[in-house]
Design a protein around this motif. Structure first.
Motif, PDB file in Angstrom:
ATOM      1  N   SER A 112      32.079 -54.668 103.926  1.00 41.92           N
ATOM      2  CA  SER A 112      32.318 -54.521 105.362  1.00 41.92           C
ATOM      3  C   SER A 112      32.295 -53.050 105.774  1.00 41.92           C
ATOM      4  CB  SER A 112      33.664 -55.146 105.733  1.00 41.92           C
ATOM      5  OG  SER A 112      33.968 -54.931 107.093  1.00 41.92           O
ATOM      6  N   SER A 113      32.937 -52.192 104.971  1.00 44.74           N
ATOM      7  CA  SER A 113      32.949 -50.749 105.266  1.00 44.74           C
ATOM      8  C   SER A 113      31.556 -50.154 105.183  1.00 44.74           C
ATOM      9  CB  SER A 113      33.878 -50.028 104.291  1.00 44.74           C
ATOM     10  OG  SER A 113      35.204 -50.482 104.409  1.00 44.74           O
ATOM     11  N   ILE A 114      30.797 -50.553 104.166  1.00 47.36           N
ATOM     12  CA  ILE A 114      29.432 -50.037 103.996  1.00 47.36           C
ATOM     13  C   ILE A 114      28.548 -50.504 105.146  1.00 47.36           C
ATOM     14  CG2 ILE A 114      27.393 -50.111 102.509  1.00 47.36           C
ATOM     15  CD1 ILE A 114      29.391 -50.568 100.149  1.00 47.36           C
ATOM     16  N   PHE A 115      28.690 -51.767 105.520  1.00 47.12           N
ATOM     17  CA  PHE A 115      27.899 -52.330 106.616  1.00 47.12           C
ATOM     18  C   PHE A 115      28.134 -51.549 107.907  1.00 47.12           C
ATOM     19  CE2 PHE A 115      27.444 -55.351 110.161  1.00 47.12           C
ATOM     20  CZ  PHE A 115      26.132 -55.783 109.956  1.00 47.12           C
ATOM     21  N   LYS A 116      29.380 -51.199 108.187  1.00 53.76           N
ATOM     22  CA  LYS A 116      29.710 -50.459 109.410  1.00 53.76           C
ATOM     23  C   LYS A 116      29.013 -49.100 109.442  1.00 53.76           C
ATOM     24  CE  LYS A 116      34.269 -52.512 110.255  1.00 53.76           C
ATOM     25  NZ  LYS A 116      35.729 -52.257 110.268  1.00 53.76           N
ATOM     26  N   ILE A 117      28.928 -48.446 108.291  1.00 54.07           N
ATOM     27  CA  ILE A 117      28.282 -47.134 108.233  1.00 54.07           C
ATOM     28  C   ILE A 117      26.782 -47.261 108.482  1.00 54.07           C
ATOM     29  CG2 ILE A 117      27.656 -45.224 106.699  1.00 54.07           C
ATOM     30  CD1 ILE A 117      30.437 -45.499 105.450  1.00 54.07           C
ATOM     31  N   PHE A 118      26.132 -48.201 107.791  1.00 57.03           N
ATOM     32  CA  PHE A 118      24.692 -48.350 107.948  1.00 57.03           C
ATOM     33  C   PHE A 118      24.310 -48.850 109.339  1.00 57.03           C
ATOM     34  CE2 PHE A 118      24.555 -48.389 103.213  1.00 57.03           C
ATOM     35  CZ  PHE A 118      23.645 -47.344 103.061  1.00 57.03           C
ATOM     36  N   MET A 119      25.204 -49.575 109.999  1.00 54.08           N
ATOM     37  CA  MET A 119      24.950 -50.051 111.353  1.00 54.08           C
ATOM     38  C   MET A 119      25.424 -49.051 112.407  1.00 54.08           C
ATOM     39  SD  MET A 119      23.293 -52.761 110.872  1.00 54.08           S
ATOM     40  CE  MET A 119      23.182 -53.333 112.566  1.00 54.08           C
ATOM     41  N   GLN A 120      25.869 -47.874 111.957  1.00 47.86           N
ATOM     42  CA  GLN A 120      26.315 -46.779 112.835  1.00 47.86           C
ATOM     43  C   GLN A 120      27.439 -47.198 113.776  1.00 47.86           C
ATOM     44  OE1 GLN A 120      22.516 -45.363 114.553  1.00 47.86           O
ATOM     45  NE2 GLN A 120      22.615 -43.685 113.087  1.00 47.86           N
ATOM     46  N   THR A 121      28.356 -48.004 113.245  1.00 48.43           N
ATOM     47  CA  THR A 121      29.545 -48.366 114.000  1.00 48.43           C
ATOM     48  C   THR A 121      30.443 -47.132 114.169  1.00 48.43           C
ATOM     49  OG1 THR A 121      29.471 -50.575 113.053  1.00 48.43           O
ATOM     50  CG2 THR A 121      31.550 -49.901 114.028  1.00 48.43           C
ATOM     51  N   ALA A 122      31.122 -47.033 115.294  1.00 51.41           N
ATOM     52  CA  ALA A 122      32.029 -45.909 115.518  1.00 51.41           C
ATOM     53  C   ALA A 122      33.125 -45.901 114.448  1.00 51.41           C
ATOM     54  CB  ALA A 122      32.653 -46.002 116.901  1.00 51.41           C
ATOM     55  N   PRO A 123      33.410 -44.750 113.844  1.00 51.31           N
ATOM     56  CA  PRO A 123      34.448 -44.673 112.799  1.00 51.31           C
ATOM     57  C   PRO A 123      35.814 -45.068 113.350  1.00 51.31           C
ATOM     58  CG  PRO A 123      33.123 -42.665 112.856  1.00 51.31           C
ATOM     59  CD  PRO A 123      32.759 -43.443 114.077  1.00 51.31           C
ATOM     60  N   ASP A 124      36.619 -45.701 112.515  1.00 50.44           N
ATOM     61  CA  ASP A 124      37.952 -46.140 112.933  1.00 50.44           C
ATOM     62  C   ASP A 124      38.866 -44.964 113.268  1.00 50.44           C
ATOM     63  OD1 ASP A 124      37.240 -48.793 112.612  1.00 50.44           O
ATOM     64  OD2 ASP A 124      37.955 -48.885 110.530  1.00 50.44           O
ATOM     65  N   ASP A 125      38.635 -43.808 112.632  1.00 47.68           N
ATOM     66  CA  ASP A 125      39.529 -42.671 112.837  1.00 47.68           C
ATOM     67  C   ASP A 125      39.053 -41.723 113.937  1.00 47.68           C
ATOM     68  OD1 ASP A 125      37.380 -42.035 111.237  1.00 47.68           O
ATOM     69  OD2 ASP A 125      38.469 -40.592 110.002  1.00 47.68           O
ATOM     70  N   VAL A 126      38.041 -42.118 114.712  1.00 45.89           N
ATOM     71  CA  VAL A 126      37.590 -41.319 115.856  1.00 45.89           C
ATOM     72  C   VAL A 126      37.695 -42.183 117.116  1.00 45.89           C
ATOM     73  CG1 VAL A 126      35.691 -40.044 116.914  1.00 45.89           C
ATOM     74  CG2 VAL A 126      36.019 -39.958 114.428  1.00 45.89           C
ATOM     75  N   ASP A 127      38.461 -41.709 118.099  1.00 47.18           N
ATOM     76  CA  ASP A 127      38.698 -42.451 119.332  1.00 47.18           C
ATOM     77  C   ASP A 127      37.892 -41.820 120.472  1.00 47.18           C
ATOM     78  OD1 ASP A 127      39.641 -43.682 121.625  1.00 47.18           O
ATOM     79  OD2 ASP A 127      41.724 -43.739 120.943  1.00 47.18           O
ATOM     80  N   ALA A 128      36.793 -42.457 120.861  1.00 45.43           N
ATOM     81  CA  ALA A 128      35.931 -41.915 121.911  1.00 45.43           C
ATOM     82  C   ALA A 128      36.667 -41.819 123.252  1.00 45.43           C
ATOM     83  CB  ALA A 128      34.688 -42.787 122.062  1.00 45.43           C
ATOM     84  N   ASP A 129      37.550 -42.768 123.522  1.00 49.39           N
ATOM     85  CA  ASP A 129      38.305 -42.730 124.776  1.00 49.39           C
ATOM     86  C   ASP A 129      39.230 -41.513 124.820  1.00 49.39           C
ATOM     87  OD1 ASP A 129      37.143 -45.054 125.723  1.00 49.39           O
ATOM     88  OD2 ASP A 129      38.694 -46.345 124.871  1.00 49.39           O
ATOM     89  N   GLU A 130      39.829 -41.193 123.686  1.00 48.72           N
ATOM     90  CA  GLU A 130      40.699 -40.020 123.640  1.00 48.72           C
ATOM     91  C   GLU A 130      39.893 -38.735 123.785  1.00 48.72           C
ATOM     92  OE1 GLU A 130      44.253 -38.003 120.929  1.00 48.72           O
ATOM     93  OE2 GLU A 130      43.223 -39.825 120.218  1.00 48.72           O
ATOM     94  N   ILE A 131      38.706 -38.697 123.183  1.00 46.97           N
ATOM     95  CA  ILE A 131      37.837 -37.531 123.338  1.00 46.97           C
ATOM     96  C   ILE A 131      37.534 -37.308 124.814  1.00 46.97           C
ATOM     97  CG2 ILE A 131      35.495 -36.655 122.933  1.00 46.97           C
ATOM     98  CD1 ILE A 131      35.580 -37.963 120.181  1.00 46.97           C
TER      99      ILE A 131
END
Length: 301
Positions: free
Chosen positions: A205-224
């Motif tokens: 699941s973790s590898i799939f998220k990286i290859f599918m360019q899913t937003a990282p869990d530890d980066v919050d775009a709304d907070e940015i």
């Protein structure tokens, strides 16, 4: 008119890899797998033979990781404009597939033993269990001292599962010696394999998220966005994209709207402030596009 800036933030992740822990794990797993094959035949234990296959797979996976982690440290070039960091999750994917294959072999061997348990050499099993805990314990200790990537976490998963497996074999061999219930051996094999498969699918699941360019869990775009909107002269923030190269190195692009009167000197200051914000929020490589009020954003999607 658009202004672009690129920033590289390196302060939040340590990517230095000595590689000694990986090499230690490789030689320990490969060497001990040979001992296991001999010991598994001698003791007639499907749990030990299954783990021998598992350890050979681990050694192959670690060997692949050593090579691919070395490739992953190469800088960017014309072919890989963001560098070779994706080779690290590729190594993790190979490791996970090897685990999945090994687990299938274990199931194939263990299930028939449930129906027809066979006699075992429990003294040999006890000795191999102690050796297995020592070998894998050293490998885990050496690898744990190094910085973490997705690939290394996958290898650590291999080793921790092996350590758990040998602890189970130790307890199981004692119970078999005391009770004579040899069916405990294939039951242990199945229990260990089910636990391994559970973690295999979590890792996938973790590898799939990286290859599918899913937003990282530890980066919050709304907070940015919220933090940048608080800066003076910023009118709007949009078109934020965040993804990860390897689970540690995060990349972001962002469009920031300012007033028409915004000067070049003010842009330099603003971009520096944005870099400080995104760096604090775990972004390692940032591309900022400055837009002016009433300007049509043709690239937004």
């Amino acid at each position: 008119m658009h202004e672009h800036t690129h920033a590289h933030n390196h302060g939040h992740h340590d990517h230095s890899h000595s590689g000694k822990g990986m090499k230690t794990a490789f030689f320990l797993n490969g060497g001990f797998a040979i001992i296991e094959f001999i010991g598994g035949i001698y003791t007639n234990s499907t749990a030990i033979l299954s783990d021998a296959i598992h350890d050979m797979g681990d050694a192959a996976a670690i060997g692949a990781s050593i090579y691919l982690e070395k490739v992953a440290k190469k800088g960017r070039d014309k072919k890989y404009s963001y560098g070779y960091k994706r080779y690290s999750p590729l190594a993790a994917l190979i490791n996970t597939i090897i685990l999945l294959t090994g687990s299938t072999v274990v199931l194939y061997q263990a299930i028939p033993r449930l129906l027809a348990p066979e006699p075992l050499n429990t003294n040999g099993m006890l000795l191999l269990a102690v050796l297995g805990i020592l070998f894998n314990g050293v490998a885990v200790f050496r690898l744990k001292s190094e910085s973490s990537t997705l690939s290394k976490r996958a290898i650590m998963l291999h080793l921790m599962e092996d350590l758990l497996g040998w602890a189970a074999v130790l307890v199981g061999s004692v119970l078999i010696k005391l009770t004579g219930w040899t069916i405990i051996d294939p039951i242990m094999s199945l229990g260990i394999t089910i636990y391994i498969l559970y973690n295999v699918f979590r890792n996938l699941s973790s590898i799939f998220k990286i290859f599918m360019q899913t937003a990282p869990d530890d980066v919050d775009a709304d907070e940015i966005k919220a933090r940048i909107m608080e800066l003076e002269h910023v009118k709007d923030v949009h078109d934020i994209h965040v993804w990860s190269m390897d689970g540690n190195y995060h990349i972001a692009t962002i469009h920031v709207v300012v007033s028409h009167q915004f000067t070049a000197a003010q842009q330099v200051i603003l971009k520096r402030q944005i870099v400080e914000i995104t760096e604090a929020l775990e972004v390692n490589h940032l591309t900022t596009e400055i837009e002016f009020e009433n300007e049509t954003c043709e690239k937004c999607d």
